[in-house]
Scaffold this active site. Structure first.
Site, PDB file in Angstrom:
ATOM      1  N   GLY A  28       0.446  -1.215   0.376  1.00  0.00           N
ATOM      2  CA  GLY A  28       0.018  -0.156  -0.097  1.00  0.00           C
ATOM      3  C   GLY A  28       1.014   1.239  -0.405  1.00  0.00           C
ATOM      4  O   GLY A  28       2.053   1.318  -0.349  1.00  0.00           O
ATOM      5  N   SER A  29       0.178   2.555   0.357  1.00  0.00           N
ATOM      6  CA  SER A  29       1.037   4.105   0.012  1.00  0.00           C
ATOM      7  C   SER A  29       1.813   3.833   0.895  1.00  0.00           C
ATOM      8  O   SER A  29       2.911   4.476   0.938  1.00  0.00           O
ATOM      9  CB  SER A  29       0.217   5.012   0.244  1.00  0.00           C
ATOM     10  OG  SER A  29      -0.725   4.930   1.446  1.00  0.00           O
ATOM     11  N   GLU A  31       4.208   1.977   2.408  1.00  0.00           N
ATOM     12  CA  GLU A  31       5.099   0.908   1.753  1.00  0.00           C
ATOM     13  C   GLU A  31       5.546   1.001   0.913  1.00  0.00           C
ATOM     14  O   GLU A  31       7.155   0.364   0.851  1.00  0.00           O
ATOM     15  CB  GLU A  31       4.445  -0.463   2.073  1.00  0.00           C
ATOM     16  CG  GLU A  31       3.889  -1.410   3.365  1.00  0.00           C
ATOM     17  CD  GLU A  31       2.635  -0.861   3.121  1.00  0.00           C
ATOM     18  OE1 GLU A  31       1.965  -1.348   2.662  1.00  0.00           O
ATOM     19  OE2 GLU A  31       2.180   0.091   3.978  1.00  0.00           O
ATOM     20  N   GLU A  50      -4.363  -9.438   3.769  1.00  0.00           N
ATOM     21  CA  GLU A  50      -3.465  -9.698   4.759  1.00  0.00           C
ATOM     22  C   GLU A  50      -3.249 -10.482   5.604  1.00  0.00           C
ATOM     23  O   GLU A  50      -2.727 -10.861   5.315  1.00  0.00           O
ATOM     24  CB  GLU A  50      -3.445  -8.812   5.643  1.00  0.00           C
ATOM     25  CG  GLU A  50      -3.039  -7.251   4.809  1.00  0.00           C
ATOM     26  CD  GLU A  50      -4.263  -6.489   4.143  1.00  0.00           C
ATOM     27  OE1 GLU A  50      -5.108  -6.270   3.400  1.00  0.00           O
ATOM     28  OE2 GLU A  50      -4.048  -5.022   3.445  1.00  0.00           O
ATOM     29  N   HIS A  73      -0.256  -3.014   5.517  1.00  0.00           N
ATOM     30  CA  HIS A  73      -0.481  -1.689   4.642  1.00  0.00           C
ATOM     31  C   HIS A  73      -1.128  -1.224   5.700  1.00  0.00           C
ATOM     32  O   HIS A  73      -2.312  -1.100   6.415  1.00  0.00           O
ATOM     33  CB  HIS A  73      -1.625  -2.039   3.985  1.00  0.00           C
ATOM     34  CG  HIS A  73      -1.775  -0.595   3.411  1.00  0.00           C
ATOM     35  ND1 HIS A  73      -0.650   0.180   3.124  1.00  0.00           N
ATOM     36  CD2 HIS A  73      -2.947  -0.098   2.961  1.00  0.00           C
ATOM     37  CE1 HIS A  73      -1.385   1.860   2.387  1.00  0.00           C
ATOM     38  NE2 HIS A  73      -2.697   1.197   2.812  1.00  0.00           N
ATOM     39  N   HIS A 280     -12.985 -26.614  24.643  1.00  0.00           N
ATOM     40  CA  HIS A 280     -13.251 -26.117  23.760  1.00  0.00           C
ATOM     41  C   HIS A 280     -14.924 -26.222  23.991  1.00  0.00           C
ATOM     42  O   HIS A 280     -15.662 -25.382  24.087  1.00  0.00           O
ATOM     43  CB  HIS A 280     -13.463 -27.232  21.898  1.00  0.00           C
ATOM     44  CG  HIS A 280     -13.833 -25.783  21.549  1.00  0.00           C
ATOM     45  ND1 HIS A 280     -14.081 -26.478  19.975  1.00  0.00           N
ATOM     46  CD2 HIS A 280     -14.765 -25.229  21.133  1.00  0.00           C
ATOM     47  CE1 HIS A 280     -15.233 -25.789  19.059  1.00  0.00           C
ATOM     48  NE2 HIS A 280     -15.124 -24.654  19.895  1.00  0.00           N
ATOM     49  N   GLY A 401      -8.187 -21.727  16.137  1.00  0.00           N
ATOM     50  CA  GLY A 401      -9.493 -22.461  15.625  1.00  0.00           C
ATOM     51  C   GLY A 401      -9.802 -20.859  14.271  1.00  0.00           C
ATOM     52  O   GLY A 401     -11.302 -20.997  14.146  1.00  0.00           O
TER      53      GLY A 401
END
Length: 537
Positions: A28-29, A31, A50, A73, A280, A401
């Protein structure tokens, strides 16, 4: 000051020295300045979202044994990634995550795309996070982040870098070596060894920490020396013991009373590289963690886990070092081998397909050195019962999970594959849709992988858990009208649909022999059983 040497130069110099030359990201801008003059000896692996970048980087890290650099980003990209960051943290995967940040001069204006509190955003699911006060401090912070990521328990770290920092002058990061293995005091190991030597009926419970350190051989020797049966800890992200071994008993279910029932009769319980324990499902009257009269000992490299463990004696140590120390102290025992595990009946060759038939057919046809990546929660118990993993590093799943991890994890692992290695990703249809963009990355790099979608047209695991707590009809759990073969073709991956048992083996053979990525959309019968019911004795 090195003439003309910048923070960006320091980044690439350090990454080159530490082997982090494959970068996963979605640019993105903020980076762009970091990526200026991207080195020819580096590879940028583009992911289309991402969370896919983070999970694919994790697969690559697990395949290479090294930390991997991930570029995200700003605040929005970090937000997209957090489910995968959570998985990486829980599964102890070393990732160095660098997020772009707006120009320092703009930050006080709360600019577009700016992160207000970047260092706190990914916490608590990173080991370390920082945005340096000065741009000149970025290289030292990067080096510290890397060392933290690679120190047991390994895991993701996070560095936020304002975009104008990259062009500032800097010095190269100084050469350093950190030896990270450690073990407990001789007195602590002697206490554990004395308990094992005096035990009438000990048992081992191994977790992903064993496989993470490549400690399966020493753990196997300890089990054989003590004659102790071995269970895999509940919801382990990896194996940790050869599942075709005569001492292997199975996978513990994440339900307290069922864990306790399987450990009944064992006077000494030794847990290696695992929490004590991961649950769980809640019971109304769960009872104690371990059977009455049992003594529990726990070896792990994570001080948080050793402090948190609710029962027993914990010993802070890396598994390789700790178990090696125990082998010097534990006597050879002559205990009868446990009764052979009960084999499941052969699955029926019916239409729609029984998932067990898919697993057993795959086991018959799969190359011996292939790596299995699994994210089929509805059929996990059946898979483990029918498909024993026998070698270190041969199996990956998620111990946390958060869905959408398995497919990009498999892509990243395939990109790290050695000559002739192939990755087989078993993915549920629900899981598949969280990160299906990963197929495009697989196609772009001709990743050696076979993706098998077990398609039961819904979130079968959620339905099963609903039935367990007397909710027979859970809304929002049906998924219809998805054509995975067409979607895969649109992303550059060929495939075919399989609905009949008679066509299964030919389809698997085609998928396994294809040079690059290949997808099989396999229609399977819905799992009407309850999750976590006993399947191994």
């Amino acid at each position: 000051m090195t003439t003309g040497f910048t923070v960006r130069d320091a980044l690439y110099d350090f990454c080159r020295r530490t082997g982090m030359t494959t970068v996963f990201g979605n640019p993105g801008s903020t980076e762009l300045r970091m990526l200026r003059g991207f080195p020819d000896d580096f590879t940028y692996v583009l992911a289309l979202q991402e969370s896919v970048a983070v999970a694919a980087a994790a697969g690559h890290a697990l395949g290479t044994g090294r930390a991997v650099l991930v570029s995200l980003h700003s605040a929005g990209g970090v937000g997209h990634s957090l489910g995968a960051v959570f998985n990486a943290y829980r599964d102890r995967v070393p990732l160095v995550i660098i997020a772009g940040q707006q120009n320092r001069a703009l930050l006080q204006t709360r600019p577009f795309l700016g992160a207000d509190e970047p260092a706190t955003f990914p916490r608590p699911y990173v080991k370390w996070s920082r945005q340096p006060e000065r741009g000149e401090d970025v290289p030292a912070a990067l080096a510290e982040a890397y060392r933290v990521a690679m120190t047991p328990p390994r895991g993701p770290v996070f560095l936020s870098v304002p975009e104008d920092d990259w062009d500032l002058p800097a010095e190269p990061v100084a050469e350093r070596t950190v030896h990270t293995g450690f073990t407990a005091s001789p007195e602590a190991l002697r206490e554990v060894a004395d308990a094992l030597n005096a035990a009438a009926n000990p048992v081992l419970v191994v977790g992903s920490g064993v496989d993470d350190e490549g400690a399966m051989p020493v753990v196997t020797r300890l089990a054989e020396r003590t004659g102790a049966p071995v269970w895999i800890s509940p919801l382990s992200g990896r194996s940790g013991f050869p599942e075709d071994h005569r001492l292997f008993r199975g996978f513990l279910p994440p339900v307290r009373d069922q864990v306790r029932a399987r450990l009944e009769g064992h006077d000494v319980i030794l847990v290696l590289g695992a929490p004590v324990f991961t649950y769980h499902v809640h019971n109304e009257n769960p009872g104690p963690v371990v059977p009455e009269g049992s003594r529990l000992f726990h070896l792990d490299c994570d001080p948080v886990q050793t402090a948190w463990a609710p029962v027993g004696t914990s010993v802070l140590t890396t598994i390789q070092a700790g178990v090696s120390g125990l082998l010097d102290l534990v006597d050879e025992a002559e205990r009868p081998a446990p009764e052979p595990r009960e084999r499941l009946a052969a699955p029926p060759a019916t239409d729609p397909l029984d998932a067990g038939l898919v697993f057993e057919s795959l086991r018959e046809l799969m190359p011996a050195d292939a790596i299995v990546v699994e994210e089929v929660p509805s059929y996990r118990d059946d898979f483990h019962a029918r498909f024993p993993i026998s070698r270190s590093g041969g199996f990956l799943t998620t111990g946390s999970g958060a869905l959408g991890w398995g497919l990009p994890l498999g892509v990243g692992r395939a990109l790290a594959a050695g000559p002739g290695e192939r990755v087989v990703s078993l993915i549920g249809d629900g899981s598949m849709m969280y990160s299906i963009q990963a197929l495009w990355t697989a196609a772009q790099h001709n990743a050696p992988m076979t993706v098998i979608v077990l398609n039961n047209h819904g979130y079968g695991a959620v339905k099963a858990l609903g039935r367990r707590i007397q909710i027979p009809a859970v809304p929002g759990c049906d998924i219809r009208d998805l054509d995975f073969v067409q979607v895969a073709a649109g992303l550059g991956v060929p495939g075919r649909r399989v609905d009949e048992a008679a066509a299964l083996k030919a389809a698997l053979a085609e998928g396994l022999s294809h040079e690059g990525p290949f997808l099989l959309d396999v229609g399977v019968a819905g799992d009407e059983s309850a999750m976590y019911e006993p399947w191994a004795r």
